[in-house]
Design an enzyme around this catalytic site. Structure first.
Site, PDB file in Angstrom:
ATOM      1  N   GLY A 162       0.834  -1.203   0.000  1.00 26.07           N
ATOM      2  CA  GLY A 162       0.000   0.000   0.000  1.00 26.07           C
ATOM      3  C   GLY A 162       0.861   1.241   0.000  1.00 26.07           C
ATOM      4  O   GLY A 162       2.075   1.160   0.233  1.00 26.07           O
ATOM      5  N   SER A 221     -25.611  -7.197 -23.468  1.00 25.92           N
ATOM      6  CA  SER A 221     -24.837  -6.448 -24.465  1.00 25.92           C
ATOM      7  C   SER A 221     -24.117  -7.372 -25.430  1.00 25.92           C
ATOM      8  O   SER A 221     -23.682  -6.964 -26.491  1.00 25.92           O
ATOM      9  CB  SER A 221     -23.798  -5.581 -23.740  1.00 25.92           C
ATOM     10  OG  SER A 221     -22.807  -6.423 -23.171  1.00 25.92           O
ATOM     11  N   GLY A 222     -23.972  -8.631 -25.022  1.00 27.53           N
ATOM     12  CA  GLY A 222     -23.194  -9.545 -25.865  1.00 27.53           C
ATOM     13  C   GLY A 222     -21.758  -9.650 -25.399  1.00 27.53           C
ATOM     14  O   GLY A 222     -20.967 -10.394 -25.952  1.00 27.53           O
ATOM     15  N   CYS A 264       5.306  -6.274   1.234  1.00 28.69           N
ATOM     16  CA  CYS A 264       5.694  -4.873   1.122  1.00 28.69           C
ATOM     17  C   CYS A 264       5.224  -4.072   2.348  1.00 28.69           C
ATOM     18  O   CYS A 264       5.758  -4.258   3.424  1.00 28.69           O
ATOM     19  CB  CYS A 264       5.195  -4.293  -0.203  1.00 28.69           C
ATOM     20  SG  CYS A 264       6.029  -2.780  -0.638  1.00 28.69           S
ATOM     21  N   TYR A 265       4.188  -3.226   2.203  1.00 25.75           N
ATOM     22  CA  TYR A 265       3.696  -2.494   3.385  1.00 25.75           C
ATOM     23  C   TYR A 265       3.305  -3.486   4.481  1.00 25.75           C
ATOM     24  O   TYR A 265       3.503  -3.221   5.672  1.00 25.75           O
ATOM     25  CB  TYR A 265       2.487  -1.625   2.997  1.00 25.75           C
ATOM     26  CG  TYR A 265       1.885  -0.888   4.170  1.00 25.75           C
ATOM     27  CD1 TYR A 265       2.458   0.288   4.635  1.00 25.75           C
ATOM     28  CD2 TYR A 265       0.755  -1.387   4.827  1.00 25.75           C
ATOM     29  CE1 TYR A 265       1.925   0.958   5.724  1.00 25.75           C
ATOM     30  CE2 TYR A 265       0.206  -0.725   5.918  1.00 25.75           C
ATOM     31  CZ  TYR A 265       0.803   0.451   6.361  1.00 25.75           C
ATOM     32  OH  TYR A 265       0.274   1.115   7.436  1.00 25.75           O
ATOM     33  N   GLU A 281       3.291 -11.423  -6.247  1.00 29.61           N
ATOM     34  CA  GLU A 281       2.071 -11.534  -7.055  1.00 29.61           C
ATOM     35  C   GLU A 281       2.248 -11.029  -8.483  1.00 29.61           C
ATOM     36  O   GLU A 281       1.432 -11.321  -9.346  1.00 29.61           O
ATOM     37  CB  GLU A 281       0.899 -10.803  -6.375  1.00 29.61           C
ATOM     38  CG  GLU A 281       0.989  -9.267  -6.282  1.00 29.61           C
ATOM     39  CD  GLU A 281       1.785  -8.767  -5.084  1.00 29.61           C
ATOM     40  OE1 GLU A 281       2.697  -9.480  -4.629  1.00 29.61           O
ATOM     41  OE2 GLU A 281       1.497  -7.648  -4.616  1.00 29.61           O
ATOM     42  N   VAL A 299     -18.969 -10.669 -22.340  1.00 28.06           N
ATOM     43  CA  VAL A 299     -18.881 -11.904 -21.551  1.00 28.06           C
ATOM     44  C   VAL A 299     -19.753 -11.817 -20.290  1.00 28.06           C
ATOM     45  O   VAL A 299     -20.553 -12.726 -20.017  1.00 28.06           O
ATOM     46  CB  VAL A 299     -17.414 -12.178 -21.107  1.00 28.06           C
ATOM     47  CG1 VAL A 299     -17.304 -13.507 -20.405  1.00 28.06           C
ATOM     48  CG2 VAL A 299     -16.481 -12.110 -22.286  1.00 28.06           C
ATOM     49  N   ASP A 300     -19.631 -10.727 -19.547  1.00 29.26           N
ATOM     50  CA  ASP A 300     -20.278 -10.660 -18.239  1.00 29.26           C
ATOM     51  C   ASP A 300     -21.797 -10.726 -18.337  1.00 29.26           C
ATOM     52  O   ASP A 300     -22.437 -11.535 -17.662  1.00 29.26           O
ATOM     53  CB  ASP A 300     -19.871  -9.379 -17.490  1.00 29.26           C
ATOM     54  CG  ASP A 300     -18.379  -9.158 -17.519  1.00 29.26           C
ATOM     55  OD1 ASP A 300     -17.662 -10.153 -17.724  1.00 29.26           O
ATOM     56  OD2 ASP A 300     -17.932  -8.008 -17.370  1.00 29.26           O
ATOM     57  N   SER A 301     -22.382  -9.869 -19.186  1.00 27.76           N
ATOM     58  CA  SER A 301     -23.843  -9.872 -19.252  1.00 27.76           C
ATOM     59  C   SER A 301     -24.342 -11.184 -19.862  1.00 27.76           C
ATOM     60  O   SER A 301     -25.411 -11.683 -19.489  1.00 27.76           O
ATOM     61  CB  SER A 301     -24.374  -8.656 -20.005  1.00 27.76           C
ATOM     62  OG  SER A 301     -24.059  -8.734 -21.375  1.00 27.76           O
ATOM     63  N   SER A 302     -23.574 -11.776 -20.758  1.00 27.32           N
ATOM     64  CA  SER A 302     -24.003 -13.041 -21.369  1.00 27.32           C
ATOM     65  C   SER A 302     -24.030 -14.156 -20.331  1.00 27.32           C
ATOM     66  O   SER A 302     -24.975 -14.946 -20.274  1.00 27.32           O
ATOM     67  CB  SER A 302     -23.048 -13.458 -22.488  1.00 27.32           C
ATOM     68  OG  SER A 302     -22.985 -12.446 -23.448  1.00 27.32           O
ATOM     69  N   HIS A 322       7.197  -8.100  -4.366  1.00 31.83           N
ATOM     70  CA  HIS A 322       5.825  -8.461  -4.737  1.00 31.83           C
ATOM     71  C   HIS A 322       5.791  -9.818  -5.457  1.00 31.83           C
ATOM     72  O   HIS A 322       5.996  -9.875  -6.672  1.00 31.83           O
ATOM     73  CB  HIS A 322       5.219  -7.380  -5.638  1.00 31.83           C
ATOM     74  CG  HIS A 322       4.913  -6.128  -4.886  1.00 31.83           C
ATOM     75  ND1 HIS A 322       3.700  -5.889  -4.286  1.00 31.83           N
ATOM     76  CD2 HIS A 322       5.694  -5.059  -4.590  1.00 31.83           C
ATOM     77  CE1 HIS A 322       3.731  -4.728  -3.673  1.00 31.83           C
ATOM     78  NE2 HIS A 322       4.937  -4.201  -3.848  1.00 31.83           N
ATOM     79  N   LYS A 331     -12.761 -11.971 -14.026  1.00 36.91           N
ATOM     80  CA  LYS A 331     -13.159 -12.152 -15.428  1.00 36.91           C
ATOM     81  C   LYS A 331     -12.771 -13.539 -15.967  1.00 36.91           C
ATOM     82  O   LYS A 331     -13.562 -14.180 -16.648  1.00 36.91           O
ATOM     83  CB  LYS A 331     -12.486 -11.072 -16.270  1.00 36.91           C
ATOM     84  CG  LYS A 331     -12.992 -11.003 -17.678  1.00 36.91           C
ATOM     85  CD  LYS A 331     -13.747  -9.735 -17.861  1.00 36.91           C
ATOM     86  CE  LYS A 331     -14.355  -9.589 -19.209  1.00 36.91           C
ATOM     87  NZ  LYS A 331     -15.276  -8.464 -19.226  1.00 36.91           N
TER      88      LYS A 331
END
Ligand code: XMP
Length: 519
Positions: free
Chosen positions: A59, A229-230, A86-87, A177, A232-235, A175, A375
């Site tokens: 952070g 909307s077509g 880190c922090y 990650e 990925v998420d809304s589908s 880090h 996602k």
């Protein structure tokens, strides 16, 4: 949806690092559920049952200030393993009586070489494949807290990895990650499996049945609407809710006229015919075009589109009787970003268009079945719901669509030109097996006309910009390194096939300093 309460989990306390989300992704990829909370959230002791380990993120704060974000020491004294990054390391050192200095002269940014000093469970098999680690810190721990040992050092930072083996408290200054740290994942593997003894019990597909049951239980016989909307998420949301409640889901597709070539027709047919969804198609392209006429300011364009979309969606949904819920494809990163760990609101770069403002206005209850997922997890879920590969692999596409990829004034002619160029570009990416290596790619139309020569004639036409970036989450991005032969091919094809373009340029900026979209 609290379906994962009975699973082993790793809790991440977010102190505001740009890359906290990556920690969660790495751990979920290893098959263990993680949740990110802020230090201000109530760390209710009841939920400790399934928490196998706690990670304190990095952070921007400094423990050398009088006031700094922290967590109660009693949490660190529980029998739960802790890893500070880190922090997080500096905070552990501070809480247990170590010394921290603002290391202006010894700060480390970028790659650093690390030397093993002592064997540790945390670093088992780590050094074998590690050449360097990624650092990003100004402060450094300079005095070891009591009962801690040094595991590894760099040239400038002696206390780069420390441990209190008995209490199972570990800290790393770098880090693990980020992909720039070689073999960083080994640190997480060692921490969650060897130290925390967490079970691999997480994968998104195993959640599918539970999600569907949960939706059924919440919605019962009520109606749900969804803006499809077509993307990925809304589908995926539509398919999931449809599995739970079938015809009581009504999907509304608002055609803004600002989508990619043939995209709307294709998506509509796919959902209507293949998936047998209840889809209502609204052609609003003329209204959008009219409202955007002569508008050039990016924020004004965004606001017009966002507001108009809500207005049209609201009007259409009122025609459907007895709707109680709105299903939305909110993802976990949206949830994390909407709450700040330090209380400060980060400055607004762009007004994002999504349907977030809808439920308040329309008096609808929200269901957000994807709010716990990333996602990539949603793509996997989509695949398991039978979502066409073309959609589940789709790059992100912004709500305002091509309006923010046509710089300056928007006209039907420019939309046509851009749709053609973008279609050629994306088709070539797929043909050349490059599409899946890139996080997001698109073509944009610049408002500059330049002189060219085609055949023996002078041309004076628009410039097409192509963009392709690699990224983990869209927060930072790097431009993709195309082979010259591919760039040659694209430039050639676009210029030969799209009337109105006589120059193609490739955007070679990363984010930051640029953003992914141009407006
Ligand atoms: P920027 O341009 O901010 O974009 O670097 C980061 C990611 O967000 C997408 N984006 C949007 N997505 N509504 C969306 O749903 C929007 O208004 C919007 N604006 C940008 C962008 O495509 C990229 O993936």
């Amino acid at each position: 949806m609290q379906f994962q309460n009975n699973k082993d989990k790793i809790l991440i306390i977010d102190f505001g690092s740009q890359v906290t989300k990556l920690i969660a992704r790495r751990i979920r990829d290893l098959g263990v559920y993680t949740e990110i909370i802020t230090p201000k959230e109530n760390l209710s002791l009841q939920s400790y049952k399934h928490i196998k380990g706690i990670i304190l993120s990095g952070g921007p704060s400094t423990v050398t200030n009088k006031k700094f974000p922290s967590i109660p020491k009693k949490i660190l004294m529980k029998e739960i393993p802790i890893l500070g990054i880190c922090y997080g390391l500096q905070l552990i050192a501070k809480i247990f009586g170590g010394g921290i200095k603002s290391a202006k002269r010894k700060r480390e940014f970028g790659r650093a070489f690390i030397f093993e000093k002592k064997k540790s469970l945390l670093t088992k098999n780590f050094f074998k494949k590690n050449k360097s680690v990624w650092m990003s810190h100004e402060d450094a721990v300079v005095k070891l807290p009591k009962n801690f040992k040094i595991i590894a050092s760099t040239k400038d930072s002696k206390l780069t990895i420390i441990e209190n083996k008995k209490k199972k408290i570990y800290g790393v200054q770098f880090h693990p990650e980020v992909t720039h740290t070689d073999n960083g994942n080994q640190i997480f593997k060692n921490f969650i499996f060897s130290i925390c003894k967490a079970n691999k019990s997480w994968n998104i597909i195993s959640q599918k049945k539970m999600l569907i049951e949960e939706i059924k239980k919440i919605v019962k016989r009520d109606k749900v609407i969804c803006a499809l909307s077509g993307g990925v998420d809304s589908s995926v949301v539509a398919l999931l809710v449809n599995k739970a409640i079938k015809r009581n889901l009504v999907c509304i597709m608002v055609d803004t006229g600002l989508m990619r070539k043939d995209e709307f027709k294709y998506t509509y047919n796919l959902f209507k015919i293949k998936h047998n969804l209840n889809v209502k198609l609204i052609d609003a392209s003329k209204i959008f075009l009219k409202s955007l006429k002569n508008k050039t300011n990016p924020e004004i364009k965004r606001k017009i589109i966002g507001k108009l979309f809500i207005k049209i969606f609201e009007k259409e949904s009122k025609k459907i009787s007895k709707v109680k819920y709105l299903a939305q494809g909110t993802l976990y990163p949206d949830i994390i970003e909407s709450r700040s760990s330090t209380g400060s609101k980060s400055s607004k770069i762009k007004s994002h268009h999504n349907v977030g403002g809808l439920p308040k206005k329309m008096n609808l209850k929200l269901i957000e079945p994807l709010r716990d997922f990333f996602k990539d997890e949603v793509r996997i879920l989509g695949k398991s719901l039978g979502l066409a590969h073309v959609i589940s692999r789709r790059h992100p596409f912004p709500g305002p669509g091509l309006a923010i990829r046509i710089i300056g004034k928007i006209t039907p002619e420019k939309i046509r030109i851009l749709q053609e160029a973008d279609h050629i570009y994306i088709t070539e990416l797929i043909k050349n097996n490059l599409y899946d290596k890139i996080w997001q790619a698109y073509a944009a139309l610049l408002p500059v006309k330049t002189v060219g020569v085609m055949g023996d004639s002078r041309t004076y036409e628009y410039t097409c910009l192509i963009r392709a970036v690699t990224s983990e989450d869209g927060m930072t991005a790097d431009y993709f390194n195309f082979p010259k032969s591919f760039l040659d091919k694209i430039s050639n094809k676009i210029i030969n096939k799209v009337k109105g373009i006589n120059r193609v340029v490739y955007d070679i900026t990363s984010k930051p300093p640029s953003t992914i979209e141009l407006e």
